[in-house]
Design a protein around this motif. Structure first.
Motif, PDB file in Angstrom:
ATOM      1  N   ILE A  31     -66.919  60.671 -20.010  1.00  0.00           N
ATOM      2  CA  ILE A  31     -66.229  61.950 -19.872  1.00  0.00           C
ATOM      3  C   ILE A  31     -67.198  63.073 -19.524  1.00  0.00           C
ATOM      4  O   ILE A  31     -66.847  64.001 -18.796  1.00  0.00           O
ATOM      5  CB  ILE A  31     -65.391  62.286 -21.143  1.00  0.00           C
ATOM      6  N   SER A  91     -54.771  53.183 -21.630  1.00  0.00           N
ATOM      7  CA  SER A  91     -55.673  54.320 -21.379  1.00  0.00           C
ATOM      8  C   SER A  91     -55.669  55.327 -22.512  1.00  0.00           C
ATOM      9  O   SER A  91     -56.049  56.488 -22.321  1.00  0.00           O
ATOM     10  CB  SER A  91     -55.369  55.002 -20.037  1.00  0.00           C
ATOM     11  N   ASP A  92     -55.219  54.929 -23.704  1.00  0.00           N
ATOM     12  CA  ASP A  92     -55.355  55.752 -24.906  1.00  0.00           C
ATOM     13  C   ASP A  92     -56.775  55.585 -25.444  1.00  0.00           C
ATOM     14  O   ASP A  92     -57.393  54.523 -25.282  1.00  0.00           O
ATOM     15  CB  ASP A  92     -54.363  55.320 -25.990  1.00  0.00           C
ATOM     16  N   ILE A  93     -57.286  56.610 -26.113  1.00  0.00           N
ATOM     17  CA  ILE A  93     -58.643  56.555 -26.646  1.00  0.00           C
ATOM     18  C   ILE A  93     -58.653  55.775 -27.958  1.00  0.00           C
ATOM     19  O   ILE A  93     -57.942  56.117 -28.898  1.00  0.00           O
ATOM     20  CB  ILE A  93     -59.194  57.975 -26.878  1.00  0.00           C
ATOM     21  N   GLN A 138     -53.228  61.853 -26.062  1.00  0.00           N
ATOM     22  CA  GLN A 138     -53.204  63.080 -25.266  1.00  0.00           C
ATOM     23  C   GLN A 138     -54.427  63.969 -25.426  1.00  0.00           C
ATOM     24  O   GLN A 138     -54.570  64.955 -24.728  1.00  0.00           O
ATOM     25  CB  GLN A 138     -51.954  63.894 -25.565  1.00  0.00           C
ATOM     26  N   GLY A 139     -55.343  63.638 -26.357  1.00  0.00           N
ATOM     27  CA  GLY A 139     -56.546  64.445 -26.542  1.00  0.00           C
ATOM     28  C   GLY A 139     -56.312  65.583 -27.509  1.00  0.00           C
ATOM     29  O   GLY A 139     -55.587  65.432 -28.491  1.00  0.00           O
ATOM     30  N   LEU A 148     -60.080  68.414 -24.423  1.00  0.00           N
ATOM     31  CA  LEU A 148     -60.072  67.049 -23.908  1.00  0.00           C
ATOM     32  C   LEU A 148     -58.616  66.697 -23.652  1.00  0.00           C
ATOM     33  O   LEU A 148     -57.807  66.667 -24.589  1.00  0.00           O
ATOM     34  CB  LEU A 148     -60.695  66.084 -24.920  1.00  0.00           C
ATOM     35  N   SER A 149     -58.268  66.499 -22.378  1.00  0.00           N
ATOM     36  CA  SER A 149     -56.859  66.280 -22.052  1.00  0.00           C
ATOM     37  C   SER A 149     -56.700  65.109 -21.095  1.00  0.00           C
ATOM     38  O   SER A 149     -57.610  64.737 -20.367  1.00  0.00           O
ATOM     39  CB  SER A 149     -56.242  67.543 -21.451  1.00  0.00           C
ATOM     40  N   ARG A 150     -55.504  64.597 -21.116  1.00  0.00           N
ATOM     41  CA  ARG A 150     -55.154  63.452 -20.290  1.00  0.00           C
ATOM     42  C   ARG A 150     -54.339  63.913 -19.092  1.00  0.00           C
ATOM     43  O   ARG A 150     -53.456  64.760 -19.213  1.00  0.00           O
ATOM     44  CB  ARG A 150     -54.343  62.471 -21.125  1.00  0.00           C
ATOM     45  N   THR A 164     -56.181  59.202 -16.442  1.00  0.00           N
ATOM     46  CA  THR A 164     -57.551  59.705 -16.461  1.00  0.00           C
ATOM     47  C   THR A 164     -57.680  60.814 -17.491  1.00  0.00           C
ATOM     48  O   THR A 164     -56.690  61.423 -17.901  1.00  0.00           O
ATOM     49  CB  THR A 164     -57.995  60.230 -15.077  1.00  0.00           C
ATOM     50  N   TRP A 165     -58.901  61.060 -17.886  1.00  0.00           N
ATOM     51  CA  TRP A 165     -59.195  62.061 -18.907  1.00  0.00           C
ATOM     52  C   TRP A 165     -60.089  63.134 -18.322  1.00  0.00           C
ATOM     53  O   TRP A 165     -60.910  62.873 -17.444  1.00  0.00           O
ATOM     54  CB  TRP A 165     -59.875  61.391 -20.100  1.00  0.00           C
TER      55      TRP A 165
END
Length: 163
Positions: free
Chosen positions: A27, A49-51, A100-101, A124-126, A130-131
């Motif tokens: 990131i 794609s979730d953290i 979603q950050g 930090l956003s989605r 992608t982030w």
């Protein structure tokens, strides 16, 4: 016939396993004034794609010298950089969601003599799969830590340049 069926089943299992595997997404990269080392903040993502976790990879001249792994879920806080027993850089968020950050604060030691700290507010956003990391609406590609020196001695971080 059995061999080709077995091969097809093996390949389909392999393809399925590949599609659910986790992936890493750097990131941001941070550099430190007058040093060759870099710190990469890496998001470890699941198949949606979730953290799942964040990782700090510390590299010097391209070689990995240290790596810290931090599982995340909900409000979070962890130390990104520690020097001489002091928490130099911390990351915290009170509203973090893995899908979603959220708002992130990069908390840093301004002066180790007085114990004073500074902070850089980040988001930090989605965006789809992608982030993005941003500050004041501007997308961040890299950070540069400028040292706070007193009498030729480093006492902390004077400020963080956002690029």
């Amino acid at each position: 016939m059995k061999k080709s069926l077995s091969l097809i089943m093996f390949l389909s299992i392999f393809v399925f396993a590949e599609s659910v595997s986790a992936k890493d997404f750097r990131i941001v990269r941070a550099t430190v004034q007058d040093e060759s080392r870099v710190l990469d903040l890496v998001l470890e993502l699941d198949s949606r794609s979730d953290i799942k976790a964040m990782r700090i990879d510390e590299k010097d001249k391209g070689k990995l010298i240290d790596s810290g792994h931090y599982p995340v879920s909900g409000p979070t806080e962890f130390v990104l950089l520690k020097e001489s027993g002091r928490e130099v850089i911390k990351l915290r968020s009170g509203n973090f969601a893995s899908h979603q950050g959220g708002d992130v604060v990069l908390d840093y030691l301004y002066n180790g003599i007085t114990g004073s700290r500074g902070a850089l507010d980040l988001d930090l956003s989605r965006n789809g799969d992608t982030w993005e990391l941003s500050s004041n609406g501007k997308k961040i590609k890299s950070l540069h830590f400028v040292k706070n020196k007193k009498m030729w001695q480093v006492v902390g971080i004077k400020y963080i340049q956002v690029r």
